[in-house]
Design a protein around this motif. Structure first.
Motif, PDB file in Angstrom:
ATOM      1  N   ALA A 145       0.857  -1.186   0.000  1.00 43.63           N
ATOM      2  CA  ALA A 145       0.000   0.000   0.000  1.00 43.63           C
ATOM      3  C   ALA A 145       0.891   1.233   0.000  1.00 43.63           C
ATOM      4  CB  ALA A 145      -0.920   0.006   1.219  1.00 43.63           C
ATOM      5  N   PRO A 146       0.519   2.266  -0.757  1.00 46.21           N
ATOM      6  CA  PRO A 146       1.311   3.501  -0.723  1.00 46.21           C
ATOM      7  C   PRO A 146       1.093   4.250   0.583  1.00 46.21           C
ATOM      8  CG  PRO A 146      -0.620   3.782  -2.123  1.00 46.21           C
ATOM      9  CD  PRO A 146      -0.609   2.348  -1.702  1.00 46.21           C
ATOM     10  N   VAL A 147       2.154   4.812   1.103  1.00 46.17           N
ATOM     11  CA  VAL A 147       2.085   5.619   2.325  1.00 46.17           C
ATOM     12  C   VAL A 147       2.560   7.023   1.972  1.00 46.17           C
ATOM     13  CG1 VAL A 147       2.913   5.913   4.679  1.00 46.17           C
ATOM     14  CG2 VAL A 147       2.512   3.614   3.780  1.00 46.17           C
ATOM     15  N   LYS A 148       1.710   8.002   2.193  1.00 45.17           N
ATOM     16  CA  LYS A 148       2.042   9.375   1.810  1.00 45.17           C
ATOM     17  C   LYS A 148       3.222   9.891   2.621  1.00 45.17           C
ATOM     18  CE  LYS A 148      -0.023  13.885   0.870  1.00 45.17           C
ATOM     19  NZ  LYS A 148       1.176  14.606   1.305  1.00 45.17           N
ATOM     20  N   ALA A 149       4.185  10.455   1.923  1.00 41.74           N
ATOM     21  CA  ALA A 149       5.359  11.026   2.581  1.00 41.74           C
ATOM     22  C   ALA A 149       5.036  12.418   3.113  1.00 41.74           C
ATOM     23  CB  ALA A 149       6.522  11.101   1.592  1.00 41.74           C
ATOM     24  N   ASN A 150       5.823  12.850   4.067  1.00 44.03           N
ATOM     25  CA  ASN A 150       5.644  14.179   4.639  1.00 44.03           C
ATOM     26  C   ASN A 150       6.367  15.196   3.751  1.00 44.03           C
ATOM     27  OD1 ASN A 150       4.981  16.249   6.373  1.00 44.03           O
ATOM     28  ND2 ASN A 150       6.669  15.848   7.782  1.00 44.03           N
ATOM     29  N   ALA A 151       5.863  15.346   2.547  1.00 46.52           N
ATOM     30  CA  ALA A 151       6.471  16.244   1.563  1.00 46.52           C
ATOM     31  C   ALA A 151       5.401  16.703   0.586  1.00 46.52           C
ATOM     32  CB  ALA A 151       7.603  15.544   0.820  1.00 46.52           C
ATOM     33  N   SER A 152       5.620  17.864  -0.004  1.00 45.69           N
ATOM     34  CA  SER A 152       4.641  18.454  -0.909  1.00 45.69           C
ATOM     35  C   SER A 152       5.114  18.365  -2.356  1.00 45.69           C
ATOM     36  CB  SER A 152       4.405  19.923  -0.539  1.00 45.69           C
ATOM     37  OG  SER A 152       3.642  20.579  -1.532  1.00 45.69           O
ATOM     38  N   MET A 153       4.169  18.135  -3.256  1.00 40.79           N
ATOM     39  CA  MET A 153       4.489  18.143  -4.683  1.00 40.79           C
ATOM     40  C   MET A 153       4.961  19.524  -5.127  1.00 40.79           C
ATOM     41  SD  MET A 153       3.983  15.150  -6.181  1.00 40.79           S
ATOM     42  CE  MET A 153       3.699  15.560  -7.900  1.00 40.79           C
ATOM     43  N   PRO A 242      13.289  17.895  -1.858  1.00 41.11           N
ATOM     44  CA  PRO A 242      14.359  18.308  -0.938  1.00 41.11           C
ATOM     45  C   PRO A 242      14.010  18.071   0.526  1.00 41.11           C
ATOM     46  CG  PRO A 242      13.195  20.226  -1.779  1.00 41.11           C
ATOM     47  CD  PRO A 242      12.651  19.043  -2.518  1.00 41.11           C
ATOM     48  N   THR A 243      12.723  18.007   0.850  1.00 38.63           N
ATOM     49  CA  THR A 243      12.326  17.797   2.245  1.00 38.63           C
ATOM     50  C   THR A 243      12.337  16.322   2.635  1.00 38.63           C
ATOM     51  OG1 THR A 243      10.017  17.834   1.520  1.00 38.63           O
ATOM     52  CG2 THR A 243      10.919  19.880   2.399  1.00 38.63           C
ATOM     53  N   ASP A 244      12.109  15.442   1.667  1.00 39.90           N
ATOM     54  CA  ASP A 244      12.143  13.996   1.929  1.00 39.90           C
ATOM     55  C   ASP A 244      12.733  13.305   0.698  1.00 39.90           C
ATOM     56  OD1 ASP A 244      11.831  11.450   2.825  1.00 39.90           O
ATOM     57  OD2 ASP A 244       9.709  11.617   3.317  1.00 39.90           O
ATOM     58  N   PRO A 245      14.061  13.326   0.577  1.00 39.64           N
ATOM     59  CA  PRO A 245      14.709  12.824  -0.645  1.00 39.64           C
ATOM     60  C   PRO A 245      14.478  11.344  -0.923  1.00 39.64           C
ATOM     61  CG  PRO A 245      16.240  14.082   0.732  1.00 39.64           C
ATOM     62  CD  PRO A 245      15.024  13.849   1.545  1.00 39.64           C
ATOM     63  N   ASP A 246      14.166  10.562   0.112  1.00 37.86           N
ATOM     64  CA  ASP A 246      13.956   9.126  -0.095  1.00 37.86           C
ATOM     65  C   ASP A 246      12.565   8.812  -0.640  1.00 37.86           C
ATOM     66  OD1 ASP A 246      16.488   8.329   0.760  1.00 37.86           O
ATOM     67  OD2 ASP A 246      15.892   8.403   2.865  1.00 37.86           O
ATOM     68  N   ALA A 247      11.646   9.763  -0.544  1.00 35.58           N
ATOM     69  CA  ALA A 247      10.295   9.551  -1.070  1.00 35.58           C
ATOM     70  C   ALA A 247      10.315   9.639  -2.594  1.00 35.58           C
ATOM     71  CB  ALA A 247       9.338  10.580  -0.481  1.00 35.58           C
ATOM     72  N   ARG A 248       9.311   9.045  -3.213  1.00 33.90           N
ATOM     73  CA  ARG A 248       9.249   9.000  -4.670  1.00 33.90           C
ATOM     74  C   ARG A 248       7.854   9.413  -5.166  1.00 33.90           C
ATOM     75  NH1 ARG A 248      13.838   8.609  -3.672  1.00 33.90           N
ATOM     76  NH2 ARG A 248      15.370   7.070  -4.409  1.00 33.90           N
ATOM     77  N   ILE A 259       3.672  12.150  -3.500  1.00 30.68           N
ATOM     78  CA  ILE A 259       4.992  11.682  -3.081  1.00 30.68           C
ATOM     79  C   ILE A 259       4.775  10.639  -1.993  1.00 30.68           C
ATOM     80  CG2 ILE A 259       7.245  12.363  -2.203  1.00 30.68           C
ATOM     81  CD1 ILE A 259       6.682  15.169  -3.142  1.00 30.68           C
ATOM     82  N   ASN A 260       5.183   9.418  -2.270  1.00 33.35           N
ATOM     83  CA  ASN A 260       4.848   8.302  -1.393  1.00 33.35           C
ATOM     84  C   ASN A 260       6.054   7.433  -1.060  1.00 33.35           C
ATOM     85  OD1 ASN A 260       2.008   8.832  -1.399  1.00 33.35           O
ATOM     86  ND2 ASN A 260       1.830   7.837  -3.385  1.00 33.35           N
ATOM     87  N   TYR A 261       5.804   6.541  -0.117  1.00 32.44           N
ATOM     88  CA  TYR A 261       6.621   5.356   0.098  1.00 32.44           C
ATOM     89  C   TYR A 261       5.735   4.155  -0.216  1.00 32.44           C
ATOM     90  CZ  TYR A 261      10.255   8.016   2.517  1.00 32.44           C
ATOM     91  OH  TYR A 261      11.259   8.893   2.820  1.00 32.44           O
ATOM     92  N   LEU A 262       6.347   3.009  -0.409  1.00 33.79           N
ATOM     93  CA  LEU A 262       5.583   1.788  -0.665  1.00 33.79           C
ATOM     94  C   LEU A 262       5.740   0.854   0.529  1.00 33.79           C
ATOM     95  CD1 LEU A 262       3.836   0.259  -2.735  1.00 33.79           C
ATOM     96  CD2 LEU A 262       5.934  -0.821  -3.554  1.00 33.79           C
ATOM     97  N   SER A 263       4.653   0.644   1.247  1.00 34.59           N
ATOM     98  CA  SER A 263       4.674  -0.221   2.424  1.00 34.59           C
ATOM     99  C   SER A 263       4.349  -1.654   2.016  1.00 34.59           C
ATOM    100  CB  SER A 263       3.650   0.272   3.454  1.00 34.59           C
ATOM    101  OG  SER A 263       3.513  -0.651   4.512  1.00 34.59           O
ATOM    102  N   GLN A 264       5.235  -2.574   2.378  1.00 34.02           N
ATOM    103  CA  GLN A 264       5.021  -3.996   2.112  1.00 34.02           C
ATOM    104  C   GLN A 264       4.680  -4.690   3.427  1.00 34.02           C
ATOM    105  OE1 GLN A 264       4.827  -5.467  -0.714  1.00 34.02           O
ATOM    106  NE2 GLN A 264       5.880  -4.148  -2.192  1.00 34.02           N
ATOM    107  N   LEU A 265       3.504  -5.300   3.465  1.00 35.21           N
ATOM    108  CA  LEU A 265       2.980  -5.882   4.699  1.00 35.21           C
ATOM    109  C   LEU A 265       2.786  -7.385   4.533  1.00 35.21           C
ATOM    110  CD1 LEU A 265       1.824  -4.794   7.502  1.00 35.21           C
ATOM    111  CD2 LEU A 265      -0.413  -5.046   6.445  1.00 35.21           C
ATOM    112  N   THR A 266       3.272  -8.142   5.501  1.00 29.99           N
ATOM    113  CA  THR A 266       3.089  -9.594   5.506  1.00 29.99           C
ATOM    114  C   THR A 266       2.266  -9.984   6.725  1.00 29.99           C
ATOM    115  OG1 THR A 266       5.270  -9.837   4.489  1.00 29.99           O
ATOM    116  CG2 THR A 266       4.256 -11.821   5.380  1.00 29.99           C
ATOM    117  N   VAL A 267       1.242 -10.806   6.507  1.00 36.31           N
ATOM    118  CA  VAL A 267       0.308 -11.171   7.572  1.00 36.31           C
ATOM    119  C   VAL A 267       0.186 -12.687   7.659  1.00 36.31           C
ATOM    120  CG1 VAL A 267      -2.082 -10.992   8.376  1.00 36.31           C
ATOM    121  CG2 VAL A 267      -0.990  -9.029   7.292  1.00 36.31           C
TER     122      VAL A 267
END
Length: 356
Positions: A145-153, A242-248, A259-267
Motif C-alpha cells: 500500500a502507498p504511504v504518503k510522505a511528509n512532503a509536498s508536490m 528536498p524535504t524527503d529525498p527518499d520519497a518518490r 509523493i509516497n513510500y511503498l509499504s510492504q505488509l506480511t500477515v
C-alpha cells in the motif's frame, strides 16, 4: 417525577482511574500482557546523564501502538485523543490530572531512535504473539500500500547533471513552466544528498520523458485540473523532494499523483498477525521487493521456531524469477500470473490426476 440533572464541578473529588476502566476493556487487558520494560535498557544509550527528563520510552511506544490501533497518524491528534479516553490513560500509566507529553516531544523522540530500535520492539511484540499461539507460520499473505510522505508536490526541484547548473537549466526550460524558476513552495532546508540531486536518467530516458511531456502538454486541456497554472509533468528521473529525498513520485489508477513510500505488509493467515512490514521506494514494483520480503519473513519465522510453507500474493508479485525463487526456498506460491501470461508451451496437456 421528571428528573433534571444539574452539573456543578466539585472542588475536590475522590476518583480512581482503575475503578472506572472495566476489567474486560481492551486496553486494560492489553496492559496486563504487554511488558515493555526491556525498553529502558534498550534505549538507555540514547539519553544523556544530565538535563531534563525525557518522555518515558515505554510511554512513547505505547502511544505509537495506540496511534496504530486507533488509526491516528498525527501526533497532535493522537495526544488529544488519548487525553479524552480514560482507558487509554490507564494503559499509558497517566492519571486524569496529569498532562500527557507535548506532541512535538513525540516527534523529537521518534527522530532520536534509529530503525533498529523500532525493529526490536516489533520483534518482541511478534514473539509475544507467537507465545500466545496466535501465529502458525504456515501461510503468509503479502500485499502493499502507498504511504504518503511528509512532503509536498509543490516543493519538488529539478535534478541536475554534473555540469554547470545554469547550463543545464537552459536545456530543460521546456520541461515545464513550473520548473523555470524556483519551486512553487521552496523547502526551508534541502536534505537531499549530492547524489539524490544529480540527474541519473540517461539520454534515451530523457528523450522518452520529453516526448511524454509534449504529448501531455497537447492533451492537458482535457485533463482534470488542467486549468491550474501550476500543472506540470513530473518524473522521478527529473525531480526530487528536498524535504524527503527518499520519497518518490507515484500514482495509483484513479488517484492523484503524490509523493509516497511503498509499504510492504506480511500477515499470518491464522489470526491476521503482522509478521513483517517495511517501507520501500514507491517507484519500485511489488515483484522487485518479493525476494527481500521472503528473506526477512523466513528469518523471523525461523527464529520463532515456525515453518513457512505457503506464500499468498496478488498478480503484482508475479514473475518467472520470483516463482523460481520461491520454489528454491521450498515455498508453495499462490500468486496468479500476469494477465499477459499465455499458459504452458504449445501442445502442453496437463494431467490433473497426476499433476504433471
Amino acid at each position: 417525577m421528571q428528573g433534571k440533572k444539574q452539573y456543578q464541578e466539585k472542588l475536590f473529588s475522590n476518583f480512581q482511574l482503575s475503578e472506572r476502566v472495566p476489567e474486560d476493556n481492551f486496553y486494560r487487558r492489553l496492559n496486563k500482557v504487554l511488558d515493555l520494560d526491556y525498553l529502558y535498557t534498550l534505549t538507555k544509550g540514547y539519553y544523556g546523564s544530565s538535563g531534563q527528563k525525557s518522555i518515558d520510552p515505554v510511554v512513547f511506544f505505547k502511544l505509537y501502538l495506540v496511534g496504530y490501533l486507533e488509526n491516528i497518524i498525527s501526533d497532535r491528534k493522537l495526544i488529544t485523543h488519548c487525553s479524552m479516553r480514560l482507558d487509554i490513560l490507564f494503559f499509558l500509566g497517566y492519571d486524569i490530572d496529569e498532562e500527557l507529553p507535548w506532541h512535538s516531544t513525540i516527534s523529537r523522540t521518534r527522530q532520536l531512535f534509529p530503525e533498529t530500535i523500532f525493529e526490536e520492539v516489533f520483534t518482541k511484540v511478534f514473539e509475544l504473539c507467537v507465545s500466545a499461539g496466535m501465529v502458525s507460520g504456515h501461510t503468509q499473505a503479502i500485499d502493499s500500500a502507498p504511504v504518503k510522505a511528509n512532503a509536498s508536490m509543490d516543493s519538488l526541484e529539478l535534478k541536475v547533471p554534473e555540469e554547470e547548473l545554469e547550463a543545464h537549466l537552459r536545456k530543460v526550460r521546456h520541461i515545464s513552466n513550473r520548473d523555470k524558476d524556483k519551486p512553487f513552495r521552496e523547502a526551508k532546508t534541502n536534505k537531499a544528498t549530492k547524489v539524490q540531486q544529480t540527474l541519473s536518467a540517461h539520454q534515451k530516458e530523457l528523450q522518452a520523458i520529453s516526448s511524454r511531456n509534449n504529448k501531455w502538454s497537447k492533451e492537458q486541456n482535457g485533463r482534470p485540473g488542467a486549468g491550474n497554472k501550476g500543472a506540470r509533468y513530473t518524473s522521478n528521473k527529473t525531480h526530487y523532494s528536498p524535504t524527503d529525498p527518499d520519497a518518490r513520485i507515484s500514482v495509483k489508477p484513479g488517484k492523484a499523483v503524490k509523493i509516497n513510500y511503498l509499504s510492504q505488509l506480511t500477515v499470518d493467515t491464522n489470526q491476521h498477525v503482522i509478521t513483517d512490514i517495511k517501507a520501500y521506494h514507491a517507484d519500485g514494483k511489488d515483484n522487485q521487493q518479493l525476494p527481500d520480503i521472503v528473506k526477512r519473513v523466513k528469518r523471523r519465522l525461523w527464529n520463532a521456531g515456525l515453518l513457512w510453507e505457503n506464500c499468498i500474493a496478488d498478480t503484482g508479485y508475479s514473475s518467472g524469477d520470483n516463482y523460481a525463487f520461491l520454489e528454491k526456498n521450498q515455498l508453495k506460491s499462490f500468486i496468479p500470473p500476469h494477465g499477459t501470461y499465455k499458459g504452458g508451451p504449445e501442445g502442453f496437456t496437463h494431467i490433473q490426476s497426476g499433476n504433471y
